[in-house]
Scaffold this motif. Structure first.
Motif, mmCIF file in Angstrom:
data_model
loop_
_atom_site.group_PDB
_atom_site.id
_atom_site.type_symbol
_atom_site.label_atom_id
_atom_site.label_comp_id
_atom_site.label_asym_id
_atom_site.label_seq_id
_atom_site.Cartn_x
_atom_site.Cartn_y
_atom_site.Cartn_z
ATOM 1 N N LEU A 222 -3.957 39.711 41.514
ATOM 2 C CA LEU A 222 -4.555 38.393 41.717
ATOM 3 C C LEU A 222 -3.874 37.659 42.868
ATOM 4 C CD1 LEU A 222 -4.985 37.385 37.977
ATOM 5 C CD2 LEU A 222 -6.838 37.794 39.611
ATOM 6 N N ILE A 223 -2.556 37.780 42.963
ATOM 7 C CA ILE A 223 -1.837 37.157 44.076
ATOM 8 C C ILE A 223 -2.298 37.759 45.397
ATOM 9 C CG2 ILE A 223 0.433 36.939 45.165
ATOM 10 C CD1 ILE A 223 1.623 36.682 42.363
ATOM 11 N N ASP A 224 -2.469 39.076 45.415
ATOM 12 C CA ASP A 224 -2.944 39.756 46.622
ATOM 13 C C ASP A 224 -4.339 39.287 47.019
ATOM 14 O OD1 ASP A 224 -0.580 41.163 46.654
ATOM 15 O OD2 ASP A 224 -1.424 42.991 45.773
ATOM 16 N N ARG A 225 -5.096 38.761 46.047
ATOM 17 C CA ARG A 225 -6.448 38.279 46.320
ATOM 18 C C ARG A 225 -6.486 36.769 46.552
ATOM 19 N NH1 ARG A 225 -6.657 42.932 44.094
ATOM 20 N NH2 ARG A 225 -8.485 44.310 44.260
ATOM 21 N N GLY A 226 -5.309 36.191 46.764
ATOM 22 C CA GLY A 226 -5.242 34.796 47.146
ATOM 23 C C GLY A 226 -5.061 33.810 46.022
ATOM 24 N N VAL A 227 -4.892 34.266 44.802
ATOM 25 C CA VAL A 227 -4.674 33.346 43.685
ATOM 26 C C VAL A 227 -3.218 32.887 43.717
ATOM 27 C CG1 VAL A 227 -4.700 33.076 41.172
ATOM 28 C CG2 VAL A 227 -6.421 34.508 42.307
ATOM 29 N N PRO A 228 -2.961 31.573 43.644
ATOM 30 C CA PRO A 228 -1.574 31.072 43.645
ATOM 31 C C PRO A 228 -0.782 31.691 42.488
ATOM 32 C CG PRO A 228 -3.128 29.271 43.964
ATOM 33 C CD PRO A 228 -3.951 30.470 43.614
ATOM 34 N N ALA A 229 0.486 31.949 42.731
ATOM 35 C CA ALA A 229 1.329 32.632 41.749
ATOM 36 C C ALA A 229 1.341 31.952 40.376
ATOM 37 C CB ALA A 229 2.746 32.770 42.292
ATOM 38 N N PRO A 230 1.464 30.597 40.291
ATOM 39 C CA PRO A 230 1.490 29.963 38.963
ATOM 40 C C PRO A 230 0.204 30.221 38.165
ATOM 41 C CG PRO A 230 2.315 28.455 40.627
ATOM 42 C CD PRO A 230 1.709 29.616 41.364
ATOM 43 N N ARG A 231 -0.937 30.199 38.875
ATOM 44 C CA ARG A 231 -2.209 30.439 38.184
ATOM 45 C C ARG A 231 -2.424 31.920 37.899
ATOM 46 N NH1 ARG A 231 -6.778 28.258 41.768
ATOM 47 N NH2 ARG A 231 -7.984 29.342 40.130
ATOM 48 N N PRO B 115 -13.866 44.635 36.625
ATOM 49 C CA PRO B 115 -13.574 44.757 38.067
ATOM 50 C C PRO B 115 -12.756 46.017 38.352
ATOM 51 C CG PRO B 115 -13.130 42.532 37.278
ATOM 52 C CD PRO B 115 -13.385 43.364 36.068
ATOM 53 N N SER B 116 -12.949 46.559 39.546
ATOM 54 C CA SER B 116 -12.284 47.816 39.894
ATOM 55 C C SER B 116 -10.767 47.665 39.908
ATOM 56 C CB SER B 116 -12.775 48.311 41.253
ATOM 57 O OG SER B 116 -12.502 47.348 42.265
ATOM 58 N N PHE B 117 -10.272 46.496 40.336
ATOM 59 C CA PHE B 117 -8.816 46.343 40.377
ATOM 60 C C PHE B 117 -8.230 46.297 38.963
ATOM 61 C CE2 PHE B 117 -9.964 41.850 40.019
ATOM 62 C CZ PHE B 117 -8.939 41.301 39.255
ATOM 63 N N VAL B 118 -9.017 45.804 37.994
ATOM 64 C CA VAL B 118 -8.566 45.793 36.594
ATOM 65 C C VAL B 118 -8.487 47.219 36.064
ATOM 66 C CG1 VAL B 118 -9.108 45.046 34.239
ATOM 67 C CG2 VAL B 118 -9.452 43.478 36.165
ATOM 68 N N ARG B 119 -9.492 48.030 36.399
ATOM 69 C CA ARG B 119 -9.477 49.430 35.990
ATOM 70 C C ARG B 119 -8.232 50.139 36.542
ATOM 71 N NH1 ARG B 119 -14.636 51.095 34.203
ATOM 72 N NH2 ARG B 119 -16.318 49.642 34.701
ATOM 73 N N GLY B 120 -7.954 49.876 37.810
ATOM 74 C CA GLY B 120 -6.794 50.514 38.422
ATOM 75 C C GLY B 120 -5.480 50.037 37.820
ATOM 76 N N ASP B 121 -5.403 48.734 37.530
ATOM 77 C CA ASP B 121 -4.168 48.197 36.953
ATOM 78 C C ASP B 121 -3.933 48.730 35.542
ATOM 79 O OD1 ASP B 121 -3.641 46.781 39.233
ATOM 80 O OD2 ASP B 121 -4.532 44.913 38.503
ATOM 81 N N PHE B 122 -5.012 48.887 34.778
ATOM 82 C CA PHE B 122 -4.845 49.459 33.434
ATOM 83 C C PHE B 122 -4.421 50.924 33.528
ATOM 84 C CE2 PHE B 122 -5.957 51.130 29.283
ATOM 85 C CZ PHE B 122 -5.531 50.112 28.444
ATOM 86 N N ALA B 123 -4.929 51.632 34.527
ATOM 87 C CA ALA B 123 -4.509 53.018 34.741
ATOM 88 C C ALA B 123 -3.025 53.100 35.067
ATOM 89 C CB ALA B 123 -5.335 53.654 35.857
ATOM 90 N N GLU B 124 -2.525 52.124 35.839
ATOM 91 C CA GLU B 124 -1.091 52.094 36.138
ATOM 92 C C GLU B 124 -0.280 51.887 34.867
ATOM 93 O OE1 GLU B 124 0.556 52.710 38.785
ATOM 94 O OE2 GLU B 124 -0.961 52.729 40.364
ATOM 95 N N ALA B 125 -0.762 51.008 33.990
ATOM 96 C CA ALA B 125 -0.072 50.793 32.713
ATOM 97 C C ALA B 125 -0.088 52.072 31.881
ATOM 98 C CB ALA B 125 -0.731 49.645 31.952
ATOM 99 N N THR B 126 -1.215 52.773 31.909
ATOM 100 C CA THR B 126 -1.325 54.027 31.166
ATOM 101 C C THR B 126 -0.388 55.082 31.736
ATOM 102 O OG1 THR B 126 -3.649 53.530 30.668
ATOM 103 C CG2 THR B 126 -2.926 55.809 30.370
ATOM 104 N N ARG B 127 -0.245 55.108 33.059
ATOM 105 C CA ARG B 127 0.679 56.060 33.677
ATOM 106 C C ARG B 127 2.109 55.817 33.200
ATOM 107 N NH1 ARG B 127 1.522 56.624 40.159
ATOM 108 N NH2 ARG B 127 2.248 54.469 39.897
ATOM 109 N N THR B 128 2.486 54.547 33.093
ATOM 110 C CA THR B 128 3.825 54.227 32.602
ATOM 111 C C THR B 128 4.011 54.723 31.175
ATOM 112 O OG1 THR B 128 3.910 52.261 34.007
ATOM 113 C CG2 THR B 128 5.455 52.360 32.159
#
Length: 518
Positions: free
Chosen positions: A432-441, A464-477
């Motif tokens: 979300l930060i990479d997509r321009g959302v301020p860090a606190p939000r 969203p595709s970035f959510v799919r990818g982020d969940f895959a990263e969690a699964t990899r861990t």
């Protein structure tokens, strides 16, 4: 001890079939519910904690009451306890499927999932005790390979069947246990298994201590996700559970007729195999929960397709289980247990390396390898542990091993669940930060997205595709953690187990009252 091992093969096979059908319900419910979690949570409006308890309550009561079930089987009769366990399990399954909507839904489904666990804790040690008494020592590896392998095969059907049933109604995943229970009861009536039991008083003080200790310690790990690790309540809850378990051990050592013969852990092989089983079970049950979510969230699979994904794991499991059982009968437990743990560690590691590619076809063989290692290890370790304890009651020894296994599974689900959610939220926040959302939000939105996508429609395209990818990263861990856990199990087995066949055990005369055969 006189057993029915000398009876005809046809009679023994009928007994084996009856016990497989009885315990298959407990295996099915360890996997089938994970397929329907998003649908159950969405329809009943369960909180994240509530849906986790709908899964974990079953594992918790299995762990807390296995020792009771094993002891009850040895004192009241194995066949009687199997039948009671089947009836309790089937009745609770019916009521889980009848969970009403509204404010009572969360308490209802958690309570009757817990009752399912009590039924399973009664039937499993008794059923396994019947199989062990029915087959001679040198035949048990093959017999229990069939027991665990076929039950695992039936479990493999569970996720697929669960996927299709969930597309109709998630309630059917519980109702499917009813016809299985009927078949089990018919086969038990036809086979009339004969075993021995020794009437004795029940140690309810020990039961209260172990049930409270297991529940509090696992509850603390599970709530860490909600309360946060800095909350003093987490440490206090876990510490209270551990202290109660320590008190349980001390009380059992001073009890004439204990719920659990804790002195059995002085036997090196029994101690080592329970350590290996406990370590391995940190991954074995949790993997179904996490991979079902991964298949539906990251891969966009439907519930039935997620079941097919899990089937790949069981293909390896069932085949290697037969190999492991034969290796046990021929060479002893060390080789298949060490090799199985190592294969599973490699499989999980390779699986983790590919899971973020979101390409199911590229992952299939790694999933099969992880399942094969688990199957090769599980049957020999479980069988040899009970064989080593044969001077004690089989049901009681089985209850001990199953308590260790299911307690570890509950801890694994709680701890790995915390890791998964933490990594998922962290990745979402950065995305979300990479997509321009301020860090606190970004932190608040990440928390909202994590919760929203845990209840997303399976196979839907709205994620969203970035959510799919982020969940895959969690699964990899999570899968990487599982690889490390299985590597540790391999080291423990290699250092702790002795090579070669177990000698025929000599029964210790006069240690217990004369058995009753029924």
């Amino acid at each position: 001890m006189t057993t029915t091992a000398g009876t005809g093969g046809r009679s023994r096979n009928l007994v084996l079939a009856a016990m497989i059908f009885a315990v298959s319900m407990t295996f099915i419910d360890q996997t089938i519910v994970s397929i329907a979690v998003p649908d159950i949570q969405r329809e009943l409006g369960l909180s994240n904690t509530g849906v986790q308890w709908a899964v974990n309550a079953y594992l918790l009561t299995l762990a807390a009451f296995f020792a009771y079930g094993g002891r009850l089987a040895d004192t009241a009769g194995h066949r009687k306890v199997v039948v009671i366990g089947v009836l309790v399990f089937a009745s609770a399954s019916l009521l889980c499927g009848l969970t009403p909507k509204g404010g009572v839904a969360q308490a209802w489904i958690v309570i009757f999932r817990a009752v399912q666990g009590v039924g399973g804790a009664m039937m499993f040690p008794a059923a396994l005790g019947i199989v062990v008494q029915t087959f001679a020592l040198r035949e048990r590896g093959r017999a229990l390979a069939l027991f665990f392998g076929i039950a695992g095969g039936l479990t493999a059907i569970g996720p697929i069947l669960g996927g299709y049933l969930t597309e109709w109604t998630w309630r059917a995943i519980f109702w499917v246990n009813i016809p299985v229970a009927v078949v089990a009861l018919v086969l038990i009536s036809l086979s009339e298994p004969v075993t021995e039991h020794r009437p004795a008083r029940m140690d309810y003080r020990g039961l209260a201590l172990i049930a409270a200790g297991v529940t509090l310690s696992v509850f603390g790990f599970q709530q860490a996700e909600i309360w946060g690790w800095r909350n003093p309540g987490i440490g206090l809850t876990i510490a209270a559970g551990v202290l109660l378990l320590a008190a349980f051990v001390l009380v059992e050592l001073r009890t004439g007729e204990p719920l659990m013969q804790v002195r059995i852990f002085r036997i090196r092989a029994f101690r080592t195999e329970n350590a290996v089983l406990g370590i391995a079970m940190l991954t074995f049950i949790p993997v179904f929960f996490f991979i079902s979510e991964y298949a539906q969230i990251s891969l966009g699979k439907t519930a039935s397709e997620a079941g097919e994904y899990l089937l790949c794991f069981f293909v390896g499991f069932v085949i290697a289980s037969q190999i492991g059982g034969r290796m046990l009968d021929r060479d002893g437990a060390k080789r298949p247990v060490v090799l199985g743990c190592a294969l599973s560690a490699v499989g999980f590691a390779l699986w983790a390396a590919r899971v973020t590619d979101l390409d199911f076809s590229d992952q299939v063989w790694t999933v099969v390898l992880a399942g094969a290692g688990m199957g090769m290890m599980l049957t020999p370790a479980s069988t040899d542990a009970v064989n080593r304890a044969s001077r004690l009651s089989y049901g009681e020894a089985t209850g001990i091993t199953q308590t260790v296994r299911n307690y570890a599974a509950s801890l694994g689900l709680a701890v790995l669940g915390t890791i998964s959610v933490t990594v998922f939220r962290s990745r979402l926040r950065q995305s979300l930060i990479d997509r321009g959302v301020p860090a606190p939000r970004a932190a608040d939105q990440a928390r909202h997205l994590a919760q929203a996508n845990s209840t997303a429609q399976s196979g839907g395209s709205a994620i969203p595709s970035f959510v799919r990818g982020d969940f895959a990263e969690a699964t990899r861990t999570v899968l990487s953690c599982m690889a490390g856990v299985m590597a540790l199990a391999a080291v423990v087995a290699f250092l702790g187990l002795q090579p070669g066949l177990q000698p025929e055990p000599a029964e210790a005369e006069g240690e217990r009252p004369e058995p009753t055969t029924r």
